[in-house]
Design a protein around this motif. Structure first.
Motif, mmCIF file in Angstrom:
data_model
loop_
_atom_site.group_PDB
_atom_site.id
_atom_site.type_symbol
_atom_site.label_atom_id
_atom_site.label_comp_id
_atom_site.label_asym_id
_atom_site.label_seq_id
_atom_site.Cartn_x
_atom_site.Cartn_y
_atom_site.Cartn_z
ATOM 1 N N ALA A 298 38.133 -53.537 -83.811
ATOM 2 C CA ALA A 298 39.561 -53.622 -84.118
ATOM 3 C C ALA A 298 40.153 -52.226 -84.282
ATOM 4 O O ALA A 298 41.253 -51.943 -83.786
ATOM 5 C CB ALA A 298 39.784 -54.456 -85.377
ATOM 6 N N ILE A 299 39.426 -51.349 -84.971
ATOM 7 C CA ILE A 299 39.889 -49.969 -85.146
ATOM 8 C C ILE A 299 39.974 -49.278 -83.793
ATOM 9 O O ILE A 299 40.974 -48.611 -83.487
ATOM 10 C CB ILE A 299 38.965 -49.203 -86.115
ATOM 11 C CG1 ILE A 299 39.198 -49.694 -87.543
ATOM 12 C CG2 ILE A 299 39.182 -47.693 -86.012
ATOM 13 C CD1 ILE A 299 38.222 -49.164 -88.564
ATOM 14 N N HIS A 300 38.976 -49.456 -82.968
ATOM 15 C CA HIS A 300 38.966 -48.841 -81.645
ATOM 16 C C HIS A 300 40.135 -49.350 -80.795
ATOM 17 O O HIS A 300 40.812 -48.573 -80.114
ATOM 18 C CB HIS A 300 37.635 -49.122 -80.947
ATOM 19 C CG HIS A 300 37.481 -48.467 -79.627
ATOM 20 N ND1 HIS A 300 37.358 -47.111 -79.470
ATOM 21 C CD2 HIS A 300 37.457 -48.985 -78.383
ATOM 22 C CE1 HIS A 300 37.275 -46.823 -78.182
ATOM 23 N NE2 HIS A 300 37.321 -47.950 -77.506
ATOM 24 N N GLN B 192 45.545 -48.550 -78.393
ATOM 25 C CA GLN B 192 46.942 -48.962 -78.240
ATOM 26 C C GLN B 192 47.887 -47.825 -78.625
ATOM 27 O O GLN B 192 48.877 -47.583 -77.939
ATOM 28 C CB GLN B 192 47.238 -50.209 -79.067
ATOM 29 C CG GLN B 192 46.597 -51.458 -78.500
ATOM 30 C CD GLN B 192 46.934 -52.691 -79.301
ATOM 31 O OE1 GLN B 192 47.170 -52.635 -80.509
ATOM 32 N NE2 GLN B 192 46.950 -53.830 -78.627
ATOM 33 N N ILE B 193 47.575 -47.132 -79.710
ATOM 34 C CA ILE B 193 48.393 -45.999 -80.140
ATOM 35 C C ILE B 193 48.380 -44.916 -79.063
ATOM 36 O O ILE B 193 49.439 -44.395 -78.681
ATOM 37 C CB ILE B 193 47.904 -45.453 -81.503
ATOM 38 C CG1 ILE B 193 48.202 -46.475 -82.616
ATOM 39 C CG2 ILE B 193 48.536 -44.100 -81.807
ATOM 40 C CD1 ILE B 193 47.516 -46.190 -83.932
ATOM 41 N N LEU C 168 42.932 -50.961 -92.062
ATOM 42 C CA LEU C 168 41.544 -51.236 -91.679
ATOM 43 C C LEU C 168 40.617 -50.104 -92.096
ATOM 44 O O LEU C 168 39.505 -50.347 -92.576
ATOM 45 C CB LEU C 168 41.438 -51.439 -90.166
ATOM 46 C CG LEU C 168 41.695 -52.830 -89.640
ATOM 47 C CD1 LEU C 168 41.646 -52.843 -88.115
ATOM 48 C CD2 LEU C 168 40.680 -53.812 -90.185
ATOM 49 N N GLN C 169 41.062 -48.879 -91.901
ATOM 50 C CA GLN C 169 40.219 -47.734 -92.263
ATOM 51 C C GLN C 169 39.977 -47.676 -93.763
ATOM 52 O O GLN C 169 38.897 -47.293 -94.203
ATOM 53 C CB GLN C 169 40.856 -46.436 -91.763
ATOM 54 C CG GLN C 169 40.800 -46.302 -90.256
ATOM 55 C CD GLN C 169 41.589 -45.122 -89.744
ATOM 56 O OE1 GLN C 169 42.583 -44.697 -90.333
ATOM 57 N NE2 GLN C 169 41.160 -44.578 -88.612
ATOM 58 N N GLU C 170 40.972 -48.057 -94.551
ATOM 59 C CA GLU C 170 40.814 -48.043 -96.011
ATOM 60 C C GLU C 170 39.826 -49.113 -96.474
ATOM 61 O O GLU C 170 39.191 -48.965 -97.507
ATOM 62 C CB GLU C 170 42.170 -48.228 -96.684
ATOM 63 C CG GLU C 170 43.045 -46.992 -96.593
ATOM 64 C CD GLU C 170 44.429 -47.192 -97.178
ATOM 65 O OE1 GLU C 170 44.824 -48.344 -97.481
ATOM 66 O OE2 GLU C 170 45.149 -46.184 -97.322
ATOM 67 N N LYS D 62 50.015 -47.994 -86.599
ATOM 68 C CA LYS D 62 49.441 -46.997 -87.512
ATOM 69 C C LYS D 62 49.208 -47.585 -88.896
ATOM 70 O O LYS D 62 48.207 -47.273 -89.545
ATOM 71 C CB LYS D 62 50.336 -45.761 -87.573
ATOM 72 C CG LYS D 62 50.261 -44.936 -86.296
ATOM 73 C CD LYS D 62 51.168 -43.726 -86.350
ATOM 74 C CE LYS D 62 51.069 -42.915 -85.069
ATOM 75 N NZ LYS D 62 51.929 -41.724 -85.102
ATOM 76 N N GLN D 63 50.112 -48.448 -89.355
ATOM 77 C CA GLN D 63 49.909 -49.104 -90.652
ATOM 78 C C GLN D 63 48.675 -50.005 -90.617
ATOM 79 O O GLN D 63 47.894 -50.023 -91.565
ATOM 80 C CB GLN D 63 51.140 -49.931 -91.028
ATOM 81 C CG GLN D 63 52.293 -49.103 -91.523
ATOM 82 C CD GLN D 63 53.455 -49.975 -91.979
ATOM 83 O OE1 GLN D 63 53.767 -50.991 -91.362
ATOM 84 N NE2 GLN D 63 54.084 -49.576 -93.057
ATOM 85 N N GLU D 64 48.522 -50.753 -89.535
ATOM 86 C CA GLU D 64 47.352 -51.624 -89.394
ATOM 87 C C GLU D 64 46.071 -50.796 -89.350
ATOM 88 O O GLU D 64 45.066 -51.178 -89.960
ATOM 89 C CB GLU D 64 47.464 -52.467 -88.123
ATOM 90 C CG GLU D 64 48.545 -53.520 -88.177
ATOM 91 C CD GLU D 64 48.666 -54.295 -86.879
ATOM 92 O OE1 GLU D 64 47.618 -54.555 -86.235
ATOM 93 O OE2 GLU D 64 49.790 -54.648 -86.501
#
Length: 60
Positions: A41-43, A48-49, A28-30, A22-24
């Protein structure tokens, strides 16, 4: 990002792994999604979450 999530994932690691993922994802979103690699990478992080939440029967 976790290298390999498989069906034999150990749910004892879920708390730490979810926190890290979640931190990663937030980082990335920021940064903003500007290219295909960032979108992928976001996908992957989101997948994974979701995998851990579903595998370990964690309500979110």
């Amino acid at each position: 990002m976790i290298d390999n999530l498989e069906s034999n994932y150990n749910c004892a690691n879920a708390g730490q792994d979810l926190h890290q993922l979640k931190q990663e994802l937030v980082a990335l979103q920021e940064q903003g999604v500007s290219d295909q690699a960032s979108k992928e990478a976001i996908h992957q992080l989101e997948n994974q979450i979701s995998f851990i939440l579903n595998k370990c029967d964690i309500n979110h």
